[in-house]
Scaffold this active site. Structure first.
Site, short mmCIF file in Angstrom:
data_model
loop_
_atom_site.label_atom_id
_atom_site.label_comp_id
_atom_site.label_asym_id
_atom_site.label_seq_id
_atom_site.Cartn_x
_atom_site.Cartn_y
_atom_site.Cartn_z
N SER A 1 -5.24 5.35 11.67
CA SER A 1 -4.28 6.16 10.91
C SER A 1 -4.92 6.73 9.65
O SER A 1 -4.69 7.88 9.28
CB SER A 1 -3.05 5.33 10.53
OG SER A 1 -2.36 4.92 11.68
N LYS B 1 0.85 -1.20 0.00
CA LYS B 1 0.00 0.00 0.00
C LYS B 1 0.88 1.24 0.00
O LYS B 1 1.93 1.25 0.63
CB LYS B 1 -0.85 0.04 1.28
CG LYS B 1 -2.07 -0.84 1.25
CD LYS B 1 -3.01 -0.54 2.41
CE LYS B 1 -2.72 -1.40 3.61
NZ LYS B 1 -3.51 -1.05 4.80
#
Ligand code: PNS
Length: 162
Positions: A127, A41
């Site tokens: 996050s 990612k």
């Protein structure tokens, strides 16, 4: 010596993460915060940036250290001689996702996973949500350590300019 690993991407570290690490440090002789540095990612922060924020976050926790890891978390745990992976759970959705990983990890090497309920104070903190809210100018102070606020604003501004 019972050693546990708290793995994650920590992009960036939140107060919810640090709460779990601190509580895990009271349950195990030693805790390693393992920062995944090979995940595909795209990240806002570099591996070095994430590691350095974590180092800052665990100052004062004498039995906690921070390391980067690549590859499977089970391989890392075996090499680090860790008996458990500690994961925080905020919700049933987290549980569904984490259960599958815990079972796969146990299948691979027998490592145990210990689930720790998130402190309700940080039950809504992730996050990704921190990045989204901060990217629109929302106030995330109190949800991430103060030393994350400056770099977060800076990185988000850089990303916008690209
Ligand atoms: O903070 P995150 O993104 O939820 O952390 C996920 C992480 C890094 C803990 C997880 O993706 C992981 O363990 N990655 C290492 C690769 C691996 O072992 N994958 C199989 C898991 S069953």
């Amino acid at each position: 010596m019972r050693r546990a690993v708290c793995p994650g991407s920590f992009d960036p570290v939140t107060n919810g993460h640090l709460d779990i690490v601190q509580r895990a440090s009271g349950l195990f002789d030693e805790v390693i915060v393992a920062v995944g540095v090979n995940v595909s990612k795209s990240r806002l922060f570099s591996a070095e940036g994430r590691l350095s924020m974590l180092e800052h976050g665990v100052v004062g926790l004498g039995n906690v250290r921070v390391e980067g890891f690549t590859g499977l978390i089970t391989t890392y745990c075996r090499e680090a001689d860790a008996v458990a992976i500690v994961k925080g759970l905020r919700s049933g959705t987290d549980f569904d996702y984490e259960l599958q990983m815990a079972q796969m990890n146990a299948h691979l090497t027998g490592v145990e996973t210990v689930f720790m309920p998130a402190n309700p104070q940080y039950g809504f903190v992730s996050s990704s949500l921190i990045k989204e809210v901060a990217s629109y100018g929302g106030d995330v102070s109190g949800l991430v350590p103060d030393f994350v606020l400056g770099p977060l604003t800076e990185k988000l501004a850089q990303r916008k300019a690209e």
